[in-house]
Design a protein around this motif. Structure first.
Motif, mmCIF file in Angstrom:
data_model
loop_
_atom_site.group_PDB
_atom_site.id
_atom_site.type_symbol
_atom_site.label_atom_id
_atom_site.label_comp_id
_atom_site.label_asym_id
_atom_site.label_seq_id
_atom_site.Cartn_x
_atom_site.Cartn_y
_atom_site.Cartn_z
ATOM 1 N N ASP A 27 0.820 -1.214 0.000
ATOM 2 C CA ASP A 27 0.000 0.000 0.000
ATOM 3 C C ASP A 27 0.854 1.264 0.000
ATOM 4 O OD1 ASP A 27 0.947 -0.396 2.533
ATOM 5 O OD2 ASP A 27 -0.806 0.415 3.524
ATOM 6 N N GLY A 28 0.255 2.324 -0.451
ATOM 7 C CA GLY A 28 0.932 3.618 -0.461
ATOM 8 C C GLY A 28 1.879 3.822 -1.630
ATOM 9 N N GLY A 29 1.832 2.926 -2.603
ATOM 10 C CA GLY A 29 2.789 3.031 -3.717
ATOM 11 C C GLY A 29 2.154 3.389 -5.042
ATOM 12 N N SER A 30 0.906 3.842 -5.011
ATOM 13 C CA SER A 30 0.219 4.056 -6.284
ATOM 14 C C SER A 30 0.656 5.342 -6.983
ATOM 15 C CB SER A 30 -1.289 4.075 -6.072
ATOM 16 O OG SER A 30 -1.698 2.824 -5.564
ATOM 17 N N ALA A 367 8.652 -5.613 -7.695
ATOM 18 C CA ALA A 367 8.915 -5.442 -9.129
ATOM 19 C C ALA A 367 7.898 -6.162 -10.012
ATOM 20 C CB ALA A 367 10.320 -5.935 -9.453
ATOM 21 N N THR A 368 7.188 -7.137 -9.454
ATOM 22 C CA THR A 368 6.201 -7.874 -10.255
ATOM 23 C C THR A 368 4.763 -7.449 -9.928
ATOM 24 O OG1 THR A 368 6.380 -9.632 -8.601
ATOM 25 C CG2 THR A 368 7.533 -9.986 -10.680
ATOM 26 N N THR A 369 4.638 -6.462 -9.038
ATOM 27 C CA THR A 369 3.285 -6.010 -8.680
ATOM 28 C C THR A 369 3.165 -4.495 -8.902
ATOM 29 O OG1 THR A 369 3.973 -5.907 -6.353
ATOM 30 C CG2 THR A 369 2.842 -7.911 -7.075
ATOM 31 N N ILE A 370 3.430 -3.700 -7.861
ATOM 32 C CA ILE A 370 3.159 -2.259 -7.982
ATOM 33 C C ILE A 370 4.078 -1.575 -8.990
ATOM 34 C CG2 ILE A 370 4.557 -1.569 -5.948
ATOM 35 C CD1 ILE A 370 1.178 -0.048 -7.090
ATOM 36 N N ASN A 371 5.377 -1.948 -8.996
ATOM 37 C CA ASN A 371 6.269 -1.280 -9.956
ATOM 38 C C ASN A 371 5.961 -1.693 -11.388
ATOM 39 O OD1 ASN A 371 7.487 0.083 -7.893
ATOM 40 N ND2 ASN A 371 9.574 -0.645 -8.315
ATOM 41 N N ARG A 378 -0.779 1.311 -14.984
ATOM 42 C CA ARG A 378 -1.959 0.735 -14.366
ATOM 43 C C ARG A 378 -1.927 0.844 -12.837
ATOM 44 N NH1 ARG A 378 -3.352 0.879 -18.868
ATOM 45 N NH2 ARG A 378 -4.730 -0.502 -20.033
ATOM 46 N N ALA A 379 -0.985 1.630 -12.310
ATOM 47 C CA ALA A 379 -0.845 1.699 -10.849
ATOM 48 C C ALA A 379 -2.098 2.201 -10.124
ATOM 49 C CB ALA A 379 0.379 2.536 -10.467
ATOM 50 N N PRO A 380 -2.903 3.084 -10.726
ATOM 51 C CA PRO A 380 -4.110 3.483 -9.985
ATOM 52 C C PRO A 380 -5.122 2.341 -9.815
ATOM 53 C CG PRO A 380 -3.596 5.060 -11.734
ATOM 54 C CD PRO A 380 -2.731 3.863 -11.956
ATOM 55 N N GLU A 381 -5.021 1.289 -10.632
ATOM 56 C CA GLU A 381 -6.029 0.210 -10.598
ATOM 57 C C GLU A 381 -5.538 -1.087 -9.972
ATOM 58 O OE1 GLU A 381 -7.274 -0.515 -14.688
ATOM 59 O OE2 GLU A 381 -6.905 1.625 -15.008
ATOM 60 N N VAL A 382 -4.281 -1.457 -10.254
ATOM 61 C CA VAL A 382 -3.790 -2.767 -9.816
ATOM 62 C C VAL A 382 -2.392 -2.643 -9.211
ATOM 63 C CG1 VAL A 382 -5.161 -4.021 -11.542
ATOM 64 C CG2 VAL A 382 -2.821 -3.327 -12.104
#
Ligand code: FE
Length: 440
Positions: A27-30, A367-371, A378-382
């Motif tokens: 969390d907090g990385g969008s 590296a395989t999720t938020i980044n 797509r960071a605002p959604e996933v």
């Protein structure tokens, strides 16, 4: 006032998952991709719970807290398991016909990538086969590949064109991606990569092909709204810096955000180019120098590293991930799924990233999720498990995140939840068939 009215009614959700040994929220990385030490921060909740309604996350927290506020008929226990966001694969060449196992043997025997390409093999063999394939045929193979990716936990995938290399077939490949988005629950994010190789029709006339890409392909791709990004294979003997720059700038003028295949086989300056054109990402980066990487850090260009591709080049050479992190460049990972690197499994990509590039499991998960979500806008959604985001959730059959990369080769997925629905369920494998594709 009656007694009952003083007790706040619990909110009703569609699905509640509780008792996870670790719930990795990221969390907090969008807003911004994580760089440096922040890549270690996973936002772990122990004994975590998460609730889902109408395809979105409506609660995340300690199991007891989530249970206190939310009720649902469908309650799943993740006892002994780890919950994390669905994997985002930031770099694939998903759509092509045929396969190249013969060439694999040649590579084992020592043939070099550009040698095979110059002899009409490699990309050009796949181009011949892809041009011949119908849109239905390509959609069928695309569905099979998305099934395999989803079973291994990938819920969003970037996909590049680039096996058509003439206008008609580049558009055909992008149309296939559009169709896959309608047919499959995995989200496909399309990139136009007409500049993947110089087709035989333009042998010795790269400039002529660059003109075709900028003057004919790009306007049509943009007019039909078929892609979000424009990528180019910036490499010695393929597209040089100036040609790559022209294509990326032209792409930008049509609203396509730049991406670069940079410094994969030699140090040409692709990292600097990516910074110059303010690309979203520069990918590969095996040979990039500090100067190029610093320029990337300054312009917030994400490094998309592809250890499976480096592995399949058989040179024992990988991007210097530790250096890239030290220089402050955020890292994302991709599979680089393509006919010479046939890998649908992001857990194995994490295994390669940890074992060959010395990312820690925590860094590889970031590296395989938020980044990776940032690398494809797509960071605002996933990419993280936060209220309001898409309910793209993995339950892995391991008690903590440190098992990722450590245990590689087998599929650790227990369940995959996509848009709030359980689409892969290991426990049900013995009973009903799994539903991976959209039912609507
Ligand atoms: Fe690639």
């Amino acid at each position: 006032m009656s007694k009952a009215s003083r007790v706040k009614a619990k909110e009703k959700a569609d699905l509640l998952i509780v008792n996870a040994d670790e719930l990795i929220t990221l969390d907090g990385g969008s807003q911004k991709p994580r760089a440096g030490k922040q890549m270690q921060e996973l936002g772990i909740i122990r004994d975590g719970g998460i609730a889902v309604k109408d395809g979105k996350i409506v609660a995340v927290g300690k199991s007891a807290e989530v249970r206190h506020n939310i009720r649902a008929e469908n309650v799943v226990s993740a006892d002994g398991k780890t919950i994390l966001p669905g994997f985002v694969d930031a770099h694939t060449h998903l759509i092509f016909a045929g396969s190249r196992e013969d060439e694999f043997q040649m590579r084992i025997e020592g043939a070099y990538y550009l040698e095979i390409l110059n002899a009409g093999g490699g990309i050009l063999k796949t181009v011949r086969e892809t041009r011949k394939a119908s849109i239905d045929r390509l959609a069928d193979v695309g569905l099979e590949r998305l099934d395999a990716m989803l079973e291994h936990g990938t819920t969003t995938v970037e996909a590049k064109s680039g096996y058509g290399l003439i206008t008609r077939d580049e558009l055909k490949i992008l149309e296939v991606m559009k169709r896959l988005n309608q047919l499959h629950s995995v989200d496909v994010v399309p990139t136009f990569m007409g500049a993947h190789a110089v087709p035989p029709e333009f042998k010795g006339n790269t400039q002529g092909y660059v003109d075709l890409v900028t003057d004919e392909m790009l306007p049509k791709v943009a007019e039909k709204g078929l892609a979000e990004f424009c990528d180019v294979f910036c490499e010695k003997g393929v597209f040089n810096l100036e040609q790559s720059r022209r294509i990326l700038i032209a792409g930008k003028s049509f609203g396509l955000k730049p991406k670069v295949h940079a410094d994969e086989l030699s140090m040409l300056g692709g990292a600097e180019l990516a910074a110059d054109v303010e690309a979203v990402s520069a990918d590969h980066l095996l040979f990039s120098c500090d100067e190029g990487l610093r320029a990337m850090a300054k312009k917030n260009v994400i490094a998309v590293l592809l250890p499976a591709a480096a592995f399949s080049l058989m040179n024992n050479k990988f991007a210097d991930a530790r250096r890239i992190i030290d220089l402050g460049v955020p890292i994302a990972l991709g599979s680089d799924f393509n006919p010479s690197c046939w890998i649908e499994n992001m857990q194995l990509v994490i295994g390669f990233a940890c074992n060959f590039m010395r990312l820690t499991p925590a860094e590889a998960i970031t590296a395989t999720t938020i980044n990776a979500a940032h690398a494809i806008n797509r960071a605002p959604e996933v990419g993280s498990l936060e209220i309001g985001k898409k309910a793209d959730i993995l339950i892995l059959d391991v008690p903590n995140h440190k098992n990722l990369g450590y245990r590689f080769g087998a599929n650790l997925v227990d369940k995959v939840i996509k848009n709030g629905r359980i689409v892969v369920d290991k426990e049900e494998k013995r009973g009903e068939p799994m539903v991976l594709r959209r039912v609507e």
